[in-house]
Design an enzyme around this catalytic site. Structure first.
Site, PDB file in Angstrom:
ATOM      1  CB  CYS A   2     -12.309  44.410  28.542  1.00  0.00           C
ATOM      2  SG  CYS A   2     -13.410  42.853  28.645  1.00  0.00           S
ATOM      3  NE  ARG A  27      -8.056  49.166  24.033  1.00  0.00           N
ATOM      4  CZ  ARG A  27      -7.466  48.257  24.189  1.00  0.00           C
ATOM      5  NH1 ARG A  27      -7.863  47.131  23.842  1.00  0.00           N
ATOM      6  NH2 ARG A  27      -5.909  48.304  23.559  1.00  0.00           N
ATOM      7  CD1 TRP A  75     -16.272  41.665  22.676  1.00  0.00           C
ATOM      8  CD2 TRP A  75     -15.114  40.345  23.723  1.00  0.00           C
ATOM      9  NE1 TRP A  75     -16.528  41.288  22.009  1.00  0.00           N
ATOM     10  CE2 TRP A  75     -15.916  40.056  22.423  1.00  0.00           C
ATOM     11  CE3 TRP A  75     -14.603  39.319  24.530  1.00  0.00           C
ATOM     12  CZ2 TRP A  75     -14.947  38.629  21.784  1.00  0.00           C
ATOM     13  CZ3 TRP A  75     -14.245  38.311  24.229  1.00  0.00           C
ATOM     14  CH2 TRP A  75     -15.178  37.775  22.270  1.00  0.00           C
ATOM     15  CG  ASN A 101      -9.182  45.374  30.585  1.00  0.00           C
ATOM     16  OD1 ASN A 101     -10.691  44.742  30.898  1.00  0.00           O
ATOM     17  ND2 ASN A 101      -8.878  46.276  29.598  1.00  0.00           N
ATOM     18  N   GLY A 102      -9.114  40.061  30.455  1.00  0.00           N
ATOM     19  CA  GLY A 102      -7.946  39.262  31.034  1.00  0.00           C
ATOM     20  C   GLY A 102      -8.724  38.387  31.377  1.00  0.00           C
ATOM     21  CD  GLU A 492      -9.755  43.016   5.207  1.00  0.00           C
ATOM     22  OE1 GLU A 492      -9.394  42.735   5.989  1.00  0.00           O
ATOM     23  OE2 GLU A 492     -10.420  44.060   6.328  1.00  0.00           O
ATOM     24  CE  LYS A 496     -13.725  44.670   7.500  1.00  0.00           C
ATOM     25  NZ  LYS A 496     -11.218  44.653   7.832  1.00  0.00           N
ATOM     26  CD  GLU A 499     -14.180  42.146  11.052  1.00  0.00           C
ATOM     27  OE1 GLU A 499     -13.422  42.234  11.398  1.00  0.00           O
ATOM     28  OE2 GLU A 499     -14.159  43.359   9.822  1.00  0.00           O
ATOM     29  CG  HIS A 515     -11.581  23.010  -7.622  1.00  0.00           C
ATOM     30  ND1 HIS A 515     -12.337  21.932  -8.179  1.00  0.00           N
ATOM     31  CD2 HIS A 515     -11.114  23.917  -7.453  1.00  0.00           C
ATOM     32  CE1 HIS A 515     -10.616  21.931  -9.432  1.00  0.00           C
ATOM     33  NE2 HIS A 515     -10.160  23.338  -9.116  1.00  0.00           N
ATOM     34  CE  LYS A 614      -9.654  48.594  15.241  1.00  0.00           C
ATOM     35  NZ  LYS A 614      -9.054  48.516  14.131  1.00  0.00           N
TER      36      LYS A 614
HETATM   37  C1  G6P Z   1      -9.684  41.675  15.770  1.00  0.00           C
HETATM   38  C2  G6P Z   1     -10.152  42.963  15.146  1.00  0.00           C
HETATM   39  C3  G6P Z   1      -9.936  42.561  13.762  1.00  0.00           C
HETATM   40  C4  G6P Z   1      -8.437  42.470  13.667  1.00  0.00           C
HETATM   41  C5  G6P Z   1      -7.836  41.280  14.607  1.00  0.00           C
HETATM   42  C6  G6P Z   1      -6.087  41.416  14.527  1.00  0.00           C
HETATM   43  O1  G6P Z   1     -10.840  40.840  15.322  1.00  0.00           O
HETATM   44  O2  G6P Z   1     -11.467  42.774  15.643  1.00  0.00           O
HETATM   45  O3  G6P Z   1     -10.162  43.444  12.650  1.00  0.00           O
HETATM   46  O4  G6P Z   1      -8.179  42.482  12.384  1.00  0.00           O
HETATM   47  O5  G6P Z   1      -7.983  41.412  16.080  1.00  0.00           O
HETATM   48  O6  G6P Z   1      -5.897  42.670  15.394  1.00  0.00           O
HETATM   49  P1  G6P Z   1      -4.664  43.263  15.389  1.00  0.00           P
HETATM   50  O7  G6P Z   1      -4.798  44.324  16.022  1.00  0.00           O
HETATM   51  O8  G6P Z   1      -3.613  42.021  15.471  1.00  0.00           O
HETATM   52  O9  G6P Z   1      -4.501  43.320  13.798  1.00  0.00           O
END
Ligand code: G6P
Length: 619
Positions: A2, A27, A75, A101-102, A492, A496, A499, A515, A614
């Site tokens: 947010c 955000r 969000w 936010n929160g 990773e 990606k 996501e 396995h 984010k």
């Molecule tokens: C969210 C984002 C990810 C990120 C994670 C940790 O889930 O979508 O892309 O890796 O938070 O965020 P940070 O800011 O703590 O690296």
């Protein structure tokens, strides 16, 4: 998670807030809204959906005029993404508006109380309950003589004392044009200092086009903003600490520039961002790293017997690479913990354990909570963080900034390579005060220096990588495999793809496939395998053969000039040779590009993937 923007000044508030919200949209983009004070009434516009598809159109049709206003991009936590649940929310009188936010954890009890008193609620949100609580206190303060319109601030302060949970809020009242109140606990909030105008924001990128002078508020701070001044008080102590800082990056740094998406821009920045992470941090004479921000003496670093790294998402993957690096170069046992588990798991932590929090944003709620718990127990906590002035950066005992510039694309890319770079430097430093020889240290430094140019050379293969991506863009499932240093890279790569393209993808250590997961392999399930010429080349080759024997299409990430793998697989991406521990810095680049091009081909909104945000500032 947010975004909040607020403005008090002499200019029209709505366009400033709308532009700020656009910059904060990464955000949260479930809905957005604005409230502006116009001649002693507050008018609001709010709309479900992305800003340019909802709120911006509404504001165009029904503009708002006034010089004080707040805005929010959401969000969803409590209540579905609908127009009604969008912020701002109003109190019972309709004269106080709040963006938040929160999460207000005791909102249901408060709501029951107000419903019993006949209050009407229009949404399912916890925020609306907070607005009613502030309004209730405001009403009770009627008739009390307040200096300089302090009544709104007092009402907010009293309301927040009743609240359990986290908040970053912006509040305006129809009775007080030219005044905005903000407060934070657990959600970031920043004051932007202008000339005859002031801003409130959850993130510097929303206001950097207007001012570079900011105050990062602390938890429990309550600020009252007016065009010509701001006053901060603290709910937690007698005096609030107010320190003015400068935003380091320019407004252009948070623009897309020539790129169609932030994610692509950020992928292409990585040669430079890795260079930035290295700049000034190598001591060639002593063959070590210079990381002044750690705030620990050599003797203190020497006394570290264990390291626990805590992180989430992509940062957690970087942490896994860090585990391998620190154990190999410094011989220090390392545990990597999901921050969300670590904060509640109560694991035994040995004395002389250093805690490392890795986070791009510096605001991830779980990482912050895990770090606070470790600090409470008396362990030194260091942060590897990108956002200067973020909560984690400020609360850690020391740390290392990535200096990667703003990362706006929701799927993290450049932060990962910068985090790994810093972890290499930390391993070098920790290794050199233990048993790492200067020869081996210098070998690492020399290889590290080549990485930025090697990243550039991989990026120049983008067209070829795109062709491969298009070939497999229709797949429903993907596997990503790698061993040792390449296992976190495989994780990773899978993250990606999930996501941003919503394709089901799994990352595994290559040898673990047999396995169980290998049961999923068929001619429609592609596997991306990282198989550089390293110590486990032959072993990984056997894993590759096992996939091939089951007719699974294979995309191999190999070292330049590898003809053996090429002869066996469907597609090959060649990467320059480097030391085994540094391969993640190169290997991740084609995986980012594959995910990007596949997502674009599938028509996905790469920078705003569904359901994600984010920076996750709620649990
Ligand atoms: C969210 C984002 C990810 C990120 C994670 C940790 O889930 O979508 O892309 O890796 O938070 O965020 P940070 O800011 O703590 O690296």
């Amino acid at each position: 998670m947010c975004g909040i923007v607020g403005y008090v000044g002499v200019r029209e508030a709505a366009p400033i807030i709308l532009e700020g919200l656009r910059r904060l949209e990464y955000r949260g983009y479930d809905s957005a809204g604005i409230a502006v004070l116009t001649r002693s009434v507050i008018q609001s516009r709010k709309k479900k959906g992305k800003i340019d598809e909802g709120l911006a159109i509404l504001l165009n049709q029904h503009p708002l005029q006034g010089h004080t206003g707040i805005g929010h991009t959401r969000w969803a936590t409590h209540g579905a993404p609908t127009d009604e649940n969008s912020h701002p929310h109003f109190d019972q009188s309709g004269r106080i508006a709040v963006v938040h936010n929160g999460v207000i954890e005791n909102y249901d009890r408060l709501k029951e109380r107000f419903m019993a008193a006949g209050h009407q609620f229009r949404s399912q949100t916890d925020t609306e309950v907070l607005a009613h609580l502030i309004g209730d206190h405001y009403a009770k303060l009627a008739g009390v003589d307040f200096a300089e319109n302090e009544r709104l601030t007092e009402a907010v302060t009293r309301a927040l004392r009743e609240v359990i949970g986290t908040y970053g809020i912006g509040v305006v009242s129809a009775d007080h044009p030219g005044i905005m109140v903000g407060a934070r606990r657990g959600s970031p909030l920043i004051i932007g200092i202008g000339d005859g105008e002031n801003y409130l924001s959850s993130d510097t990128s929303a206001i950097v086009a207007h001012t570079r002078q900011v105050v990062y508020l602390n938890d429990y701070d309550v600020v009252t903003l007016r065009p010509e001044r701001f006053d901060v008080i603290s709910l937690g102590s007698d005096t609030a600490r107010v320190q003015i800082s400068q935003i380091e990056f320019s407004a252009e740094a948070s623009e897309k520039g020539k790129y169609p998406h932030y994610m692509l821009k950020e992928i292409f920045e990585q040669g430079r961002t890795v260079e930035n992470a290295l700049r000034g941090r190598i001591d060639f004479d002593e063959v070590t790293a210079k990381l002044g921000g750690l705030n620990l003496t050599t003797a203190q670093l020497r006394a570290v017997d264990n390291i626990v790294i805590t992180a989430c998402g992509t940062s957690w993957h970087a942490a896994l690479v860090g585990e391998y690096l620190l154990e190999e170069f410094a011989h220090i046992p390392v545990e990597v913990e999901y921050a969300s588990e670590f904060r509640y798991r109560n694991p035994p932590i040995e004395r002389n354990t250093l805690i490392l929090a890795i986070t791009q944003s510096g605001e991830t709620a779980d990482t912050l909570a895990g770090m606070r718990e470790a600090k409470r127990r008396g362990h030194p906590v260091l942060a590897i963080c990108n956002v200067v002035g973020s909560t984690i950066a400020r609360e850690a005992d020391g740390g290392v900034y990535l200096h990667a510039g703003p990362e706006i694309g929701v799927a993290s890319t450049k932060a990962f390579t910068s985090q790994v770079t810093v972890l290499v430097l930390l391993s070098l430093l920790m290794g050199r005060i233990r048993m790492l020889s200067s020869q081996r240290g210098m070998q690492l430094i020399r290889a590290l220096e080549q990485i930025p140019a090697q990243i550039e050379s991989i990026l120049s293969q983008d067209e070829a990588i795109k062709r491969i991506a298009l070939k497999y863009a229709g797949a429903d499932d993907f596997f990503f495999l790698g061993r040792l240093y390449n296992f976190p890279v495989a994780l990773e790569g899978a993250l990606k793809l999930k996501e941003i393209s919503y394709i089901h993808a799994e990352g595994y250590p290559a040898a673990e496939m047999k396995h169980g997961p290998i049961a999923m392999i068929d001619e429609k399930t592609p596997t991306v395998i990282l198989i550089p010429r390293d110590g486990l080349y032959d072993k990984t080759m056997s894993n590759l053969q096992e996939i091939k024997a089951r007719c699974g299409p294979i995309i191999a990430i190999v070292t330049e000039g590898d003809t053996q793998v090429r002869a066996l697989v469907d597609d090959v991406i060649e990467l320059p040779a480097t030391l085994e521990p540094l391969f993640p810095l190169l290997g991740v680049i084609p995986l980012q590009l594959l995910a990007y091009h596949i997502a674009v081909k599938r028509g996905c909104d790469v920078d705003k993937p569904r359901n994600l945000a984010k920076s996750v500032t709620v649990e």
